[in-house]
Design a protein around this motif. Structure first.
Motif, PDB file in Angstrom:
ATOM      1  N   THR A  53      27.558  36.757  33.023  1.00 54.81           N
ATOM      2  CA  THR A  53      29.007  36.850  33.248  1.00 54.81           C
ATOM      3  C   THR A  53      29.631  35.509  33.623  1.00 54.81           C
ATOM      4  OG1 THR A  53      28.724  37.472  35.570  1.00 54.81           O
ATOM      5  CG2 THR A  53      28.838  39.266  33.936  1.00 54.81           C
ATOM      6  N   ASP A  54      28.874  34.421  33.488  1.00 54.36           N
ATOM      7  CA  ASP A  54      29.358  33.100  33.858  1.00 54.36           C
ATOM      8  C   ASP A  54      30.428  32.618  32.884  1.00 54.36           C
ATOM      9  OD1 ASP A  54      29.416  30.762  35.356  1.00 54.36           O
ATOM     10  OD2 ASP A  54      27.827  29.805  34.182  1.00 54.36           O
ATOM     11  N   GLY A  55      31.425  31.964  33.419  1.00 52.10           N
ATOM     12  CA  GLY A  55      32.459  31.402  32.561  1.00 52.10           C
ATOM     13  C   GLY A  55      33.671  30.982  33.351  1.00 52.10           C
ATOM     14  N   GLN A  56      34.660  30.481  32.630  1.00 46.98           N
ATOM     15  CA  GLN A  56      35.892  30.007  33.250  1.00 46.98           C
ATOM     16  C   GLN A  56      36.766  31.191  33.624  1.00 46.98           C
ATOM     17  OE1 GLN A  56      37.852  27.073  30.850  1.00 46.98           O
ATOM     18  NE2 GLN A  56      39.673  27.056  32.115  1.00 46.98           N
ATOM     19  N   ARG A  57      37.280  31.141  34.849  1.00 47.76           N
ATOM     20  CA  ARG A  57      38.157  32.205  35.351  1.00 47.76           C
ATOM     21  C   ARG A  57      39.499  31.608  35.772  1.00 47.76           C
ATOM     22  NH1 ARG A  57      35.371  36.930  36.474  1.00 47.76           N
ATOM     23  NH2 ARG A  57      33.130  36.742  36.263  1.00 47.76           N
ATOM     24  N   ALA A  70      30.004  31.795  28.915  1.00 53.37           N
ATOM     25  CA  ALA A  70      28.710  31.380  28.377  1.00 53.37           C
ATOM     26  C   ALA A  70      28.260  32.256  27.208  1.00 53.37           C
ATOM     27  CB  ALA A  70      27.666  31.392  29.487  1.00 53.37           C
ATOM     28  N   PHE A  71      28.524  33.528  27.291  1.00 51.56           N
ATOM     29  CA  PHE A  71      28.099  34.467  26.253  1.00 51.56           C
ATOM     30  C   PHE A  71      29.343  35.156  25.702  1.00 51.56           C
ATOM     31  CE2 PHE A  71      24.608  33.651  29.057  1.00 51.56           C
ATOM     32  CZ  PHE A  71      23.627  33.275  28.158  1.00 51.56           C
ATOM     33  N   SER A  72      29.603  34.902  24.433  1.00 55.99           N
ATOM     34  CA  SER A  72      30.888  35.248  23.829  1.00 55.99           C
ATOM     35  C   SER A  72      31.273  36.714  23.987  1.00 55.99           C
ATOM     36  CB  SER A  72      30.909  34.849  22.359  1.00 55.99           C
ATOM     37  OG  SER A  72      29.869  35.493  21.653  1.00 55.99           O
ATOM     38  N   TYR A 114      22.409  28.203  23.260  1.00 57.06           N
ATOM     39  CA  TYR A 114      22.253  28.527  21.841  1.00 57.06           C
ATOM     40  C   TYR A 114      23.624  28.756  21.238  1.00 57.06           C
ATOM     41  CZ  TYR A 114      22.830  33.516  23.015  1.00 57.06           C
ATOM     42  OH  TYR A 114      23.306  34.720  23.474  1.00 57.06           O
ATOM     43  N   HIS A 115      23.665  28.691  19.941  1.00 58.43           N
ATOM     44  CA  HIS A 115      24.887  29.033  19.222  1.00 58.43           C
ATOM     45  C   HIS A 115      24.506  29.677  17.898  1.00 58.43           C
ATOM     46  CE1 HIS A 115      24.817  25.868  16.113  1.00 58.43           C
ATOM     47  NE2 HIS A 115      24.314  25.075  17.053  1.00 58.43           N
ATOM     48  N   ALA A 116      25.445  30.422  17.362  1.00 58.27           N
ATOM     49  CA  ALA A 116      25.241  31.050  16.061  1.00 58.27           C
ATOM     50  C   ALA A 116      25.311  29.986  14.974  1.00 58.27           C
ATOM     51  CB  ALA A 116      26.301  32.120  15.815  1.00 58.27           C
ATOM     52  N   THR A 117      24.477  30.146  13.961  1.00 57.16           N
ATOM     53  CA  THR A 117      24.407  29.153  12.884  1.00 57.16           C
ATOM     54  C   THR A 117      25.660  29.152  12.010  1.00 57.16           C
ATOM     55  OG1 THR A 117      23.251  30.742  11.478  1.00 57.16           O
ATOM     56  CG2 THR A 117      21.895  29.204  12.764  1.00 57.16           C
ATOM     57  N   TYR A 118      26.435  30.203  12.048  1.00 59.45           N
ATOM     58  CA  TYR A 118      27.606  30.282  11.183  1.00 59.45           C
ATOM     59  C   TYR A 118      28.841  29.617  11.787  1.00 59.45           C
ATOM     60  CZ  TYR A 118      28.328  34.370  14.164  1.00 59.45           C
ATOM     61  OH  TYR A 118      28.448  35.210  15.238  1.00 59.45           O
ATOM     62  N   ILE A 119      28.716  29.035  12.980  1.00 56.82           N
ATOM     63  CA  ILE A 119      29.841  28.307  13.550  1.00 56.82           C
ATOM     64  C   ILE A 119      29.556  26.807  13.525  1.00 56.82           C
ATOM     65  CG2 ILE A 119      30.533  30.205  15.048  1.00 56.82           C
ATOM     66  CD1 ILE A 119      29.388  28.485  17.374  1.00 56.82           C
ATOM     67  N   LYS A 120      30.607  26.023  13.629  1.00 55.56           N
ATOM     68  CA  LYS A 120      30.470  24.577  13.714  1.00 55.56           C
ATOM     69  C   LYS A 120      29.697  24.236  14.987  1.00 55.56           C
ATOM     70  CE  LYS A 120      33.321  20.517  14.326  1.00 55.56           C
ATOM     71  NZ  LYS A 120      34.643  20.086  14.722  1.00 55.56           N
ATOM     72  N   GLN A 121      28.879  23.202  14.918  1.00 54.51           N
ATOM     73  CA  GLN A 121      28.084  22.826  16.080  1.00 54.51           C
ATOM     74  C   GLN A 121      29.001  22.578  17.286  1.00 54.51           C
ATOM     75  OE1 GLN A 121      26.042  18.962  16.300  1.00 54.51           O
ATOM     76  NE2 GLN A 121      24.171  20.161  16.545  1.00 54.51           N
TER      77      GLN A 121
END
Length: 146
Positions: A53-57, A70-72, A114-121
């Motif tokens: 649940t980490d992220g900008q608030r 962190a996790f979309s 990690y990131h999904a391969t279908y998005i820009k780095q």
């Protein structure tokens, strides 16, 4: 939201389901290992649920900023609805396996990102080392100490 007060098993299960249900078993395990690697890394929160649940608030109401986590799946604005019970049950089984220490080899080689391969780095990838790509995700780690 259920993830704010849930157990590590529930948080990891939700993350595996929403981040990796279309991946192979190895791909889902890699996502789970990345989350657990963050728990062990002092640069991140120290519980599974806090990592997931980490992220900008927003400062005025503590609500998540859309698409700034962190996790979309956690802040993409979509409802987390379980539509495939079998996939959710499998994500729960894999989560239990990981939390119980069942995976003795880290297939991500210590990755915390990690990131999904279908998005820009992503911008952060240039500062990290690519360790492996599994299915539709590429995994990265820092090369300096925690």
């Amino acid at each position: 939201m259920i993830l704010e007060t849930a157990t590590a098993l529930t948080c990891l299960t939700y993350a595996l389901y929403f981040e990796g249900r279309s991946e192979s078993n190895l791909g889902m395990l890699a996502i789970g290992q990345t989350i657990l690697n963050r728990v062990e890394d002092t640069r991140f929160p120290n519980t599974v649920c806090s990592v997931v649940t980490d992220g900008q608030r927003y400062s005025w109401n503590d609500q998540m900023v859309k698409n700034k986590c962190a996790f979309s799946f956690y802040c993409d604005g979509k409802d987390e609805v379980i539509r495939d019970e079998d996939a959710f049950d499998w994500a729960e089984s894999l989560s239990f396996f990981l939390l119980d220490g069942g995976m003795s080899i880290d297939v991500t080689e210590g990755s915390t990102h990690y990131h999904a391969t279908y998005i820009k780095q992503p911008y952060w990838a240039k500062d990290l080392t690519l360790t492996v790509c599994i299915d539709k995700h590429c995994f990265y780690r820092w090369e300096y100490s925690k």
